[in-house]
Design a protein around this motif. Structure first.
Motif, PDB file in Angstrom:
ATOM      1  N   SER A 241      48.657  31.819  41.369  1.00  0.00           N
ATOM      2  CA  SER A 241      49.564  31.714  39.655  1.00  0.00           C
ATOM      3  C   SER A 241      50.911  33.429  39.489  1.00  0.00           C
ATOM      4  CB  SER A 241      49.366  30.548  39.028  1.00  0.00           C
ATOM      5  OG  SER A 241      48.538  31.851  38.294  1.00  0.00           O
ATOM      6  N   ALA A 242      49.347  33.915  40.113  1.00  0.00           N
ATOM      7  CA  ALA A 242      51.436  35.207  39.098  1.00  0.00           C
ATOM      8  C   ALA A 242      51.007  36.209  41.050  1.00  0.00           C
ATOM      9  CB  ALA A 242      49.958  35.947  38.973  1.00  0.00           C
ATOM     10  N   HIS A 243      50.449  35.532  42.439  1.00  0.00           N
ATOM     11  CA  HIS A 243      50.450  35.976  43.071  1.00  0.00           C
ATOM     12  C   HIS A 243      50.557  37.662  43.673  1.00  0.00           C
ATOM     13  CE1 HIS A 243      52.525  32.924  43.534  1.00  0.00           C
ATOM     14  NE2 HIS A 243      53.568  32.988  41.962  1.00  0.00           N
ATOM     15  N   GLN A 244      48.923  37.926  42.946  1.00  0.00           N
ATOM     16  CA  GLN A 244      48.752  40.085  42.939  1.00  0.00           C
ATOM     17  C   GLN A 244      47.687  39.523  42.917  1.00  0.00           C
ATOM     18  OE1 GLN A 244      50.431  42.316  39.708  1.00  0.00           O
ATOM     19  NE2 GLN A 244      48.820  42.240  38.944  1.00  0.00           N
ATOM     20  N   LEU A 245      47.345  40.552  43.699  1.00  0.00           N
ATOM     21  CA  LEU A 245      46.210  41.508  44.591  1.00  0.00           C
ATOM     22  C   LEU A 245      45.334  42.945  43.091  1.00  0.00           C
ATOM     23  CD1 LEU A 245      43.947  40.831  47.306  1.00  0.00           C
ATOM     24  CD2 LEU A 245      43.729  43.435  46.022  1.00  0.00           C
ATOM     25  N   THR A 246      44.138  42.329  42.631  1.00  0.00           N
ATOM     26  CA  THR A 246      44.100  43.274  41.688  1.00  0.00           C
ATOM     27  C   THR A 246      42.555  44.026  42.786  1.00  0.00           C
ATOM     28  OG1 THR A 246      45.024  42.587  39.878  1.00  0.00           O
ATOM     29  CG2 THR A 246      43.706  44.045  39.938  1.00  0.00           C
ATOM     30  N   PHE A 247      42.725  45.035  43.075  1.00  0.00           N
ATOM     31  CA  PHE A 247      41.657  45.928  43.767  1.00  0.00           C
ATOM     32  C   PHE A 247      40.972  47.042  42.931  1.00  0.00           C
ATOM     33  CE2 PHE A 247      39.405  48.563  46.945  1.00  0.00           C
ATOM     34  CZ  PHE A 247      39.286  47.990  47.587  1.00  0.00           C
ATOM     35  N   LYS A 248      39.625  46.831  42.710  1.00  0.00           N
ATOM     36  CA  LYS A 248      38.802  47.301  41.744  1.00  0.00           C
ATOM     37  C   LYS A 248      37.677  47.969  42.769  1.00  0.00           C
ATOM     38  CE  LYS A 248      37.684  45.489  37.973  1.00  0.00           C
ATOM     39  NZ  LYS A 248      37.582  44.428  36.477  1.00  0.00           N
ATOM     40  N   ARG A 249      37.404  49.798  41.959  1.00  0.00           N
ATOM     41  CA  ARG A 249      35.644  49.984  42.642  1.00  0.00           C
ATOM     42  C   ARG A 249      35.251  50.607  41.272  1.00  0.00           C
ATOM     43  NH1 ARG A 249      38.183  53.344  46.024  1.00  0.00           N
ATOM     44  NH2 ARG A 249      37.380  51.483  48.247  1.00  0.00           N
TER      45      ARG A 249
END
Length: 415
Positions: free
Chosen positions: A248-256
């Motif tokens: 819904s926010a059209h965003q990918l959050t990449f976490k390491r």
């Protein structure tokens, strides 16, 4: 069998000690029955199966009995070439021992019987025997291939024959041993009669190691079905990488390892082709894929039909869901969902994602109007089952309360 002279010696020694008073010693301890070297108990015990050059039937229980009424059997140990001890039961009066577990097929056993005579002197009988090889073998093949994977990677075991009976499943599951460093609580899940998945309660610890082996070789699983040897497997687990897409926010959050490394504008599936919600595990990466609408049931020539060259494609389902470069939808990325189910991003972002993701890493989609990711059958959706439900898929843990790692380890003894 008589050892009267030894008894007379002991009695004489006792009388002499008594006459000398407390603390006096007149006889050496070597004359005590318990200190004597064990005598050969060959004439004292009998076996229901003959040892010798011909292998014996593993389907027959092993039995050791006392000849006559004098003396008793004190202990029986039966160990195979893999170091597995055969379980058995000794009668209260020591006149009979019998196996309580099935013999393994196609192995050599060492058998030691300890006895004592009517005077308490120890005896011993040792022998070895082989069992006939199994005519029908149950093979287990572990997956994935050896290498380094993300924290979400399940372990798989593919069986060569179906196993339906619950007791037989317990035998198999107990013999398939998964060990990790650091240690975690985990369990097998029977996906179907021939396939098992293993996962921990939580994701694998970052930078851990996982070893998988089978103790099933020669073990009786069912009628005339015995376990075969299996190739062990060792995996290395990398950093904890999680890519979380908010549809819904059209965003990918990449976490390491819990730290946000990158945020990427994306587009996901449009209505009618909405991206599946839930946790998916990266299956692999393909630099180039030819994507056609016909592969997902879109008729060629229809308004939704497509045939596109796609680069930097990271696969998350077998049915064709990827995270990939979609230069044709850059204007929609970050604003609206226009794909046919995949997660699309710019070529530069897709290249970065491709270089920083590996098989076994977590790709999670939230806030999509699509269906939930299936636990099995379309990739690795294992993590979408809650732990209590996952345990119900185990032949050993179903119906039992949650256990600590130490409890779990006790469910996997050597067989």
């Amino acid at each position: 069998m008589s050892h009267t002279p030894r008894l007379w010696t002991v009695l004489s020694c006792s009388l002499l000690v008594a006459s000398l008073g407390a603390g006096a010693t007149a006889c050496g301890t070597g004359d005590h029955p318990l200190s004597a070297s064990p005598y050969d108990a060959a004439d004292q015990v009998a076996f229901n199966q003959k040892a010798g050059s011909r292998p014996i039937d593993p389907d027959r229980p092993l039995e050791v009995t006392l000849k006559g009424e004098e003396g008793r059997i004190t202990d029986v140990t039966v160990t195979d070439t893999h170091g597995r001890r055969l379980a058995g039961e000794l009668s209260a009066d020591g006149d009979r021992w019998h196996s309580t577990a099935s013999l393994a097929a196609g192995v050599r056993y060492a058998l030691t019987v300890s006895t004592e005579d009517e005077d308490g002197a120890p005896g011993r009988r040792t022998l070895s025997f082989e069992t006939t090889p199994a005519k029908k073998l149950l093979k287990a093949e572990f997956g994935p291939e050896a290498g380094t994977y993300g924290v979400g990677q399940p372990i798989t075991a593919e069986l060569s024959e179906p196993v339906k009976d619950k007791a037989a499943r317990a035998v198999v599951e107990r013999a398939l041993v998964v060990e990790s460093s650091p240690r975690v609580d985990g369990s097998w899940y029977w996906v179907d009669d021939k396939k098992l998945h293993f996962r921990p309660k939580e994701y694998w610890p970052a930078n851990s190691t996982v070893s998988v082996r089978s103790n099933l070789e020669g073990v009786r699983v069912g009628d005339h079905l015995y376990g075969a040897a299996a190739t062990p497997l060792k995996l290395t687990i990398g950093d904890r990488v999680e890519a979380i897409t908010d549809a819904s926010a059209h965003q990918l959050t990449f976490k390491r390892n819990g730290e946000v490394i990158n945020t990427i504008p994306v587009t996901t599936g449009k209505p009618g082709f909405s991206t599946r919600n839930g946790v998916k595990v990266v299956l692999g990466k393909e630099y180039f894929v030819r994507m056609r609408g016909t592969s997902i049931g879109i008729a060629e020539g229809s308004s939704e039909s497509y045939d596109l060259p796609v680069y930097y494609a990271t696969r998350v389902t077998w049915s064709g869901e990827y995270v990939h470069a979609a230069p044709w939808s850059v204007g929609s990325q970050g604003y609206e969902n226009v794909s046919h189910g995949c997660t699309g991003m710019s070529t530069g972002n897709a290249a970065w994602f491709y270089e920083n993701i590996r098989a076994g890493d977590i790709v999670k989609v939230v806030n999509s109007i699509g269906n939930e990711m299936d636990p099995f059958g379309n990739g690795f959706g294992d993590w979408n089952l809650a732990w209590d439900k996952w345990r119900q898929g185990s032949a050993l843990l179903a119906g039992t309360p949650d256990r600590t790692p130490a409890d779990t380890a006790r469910l996997r003894p050597q067989v």
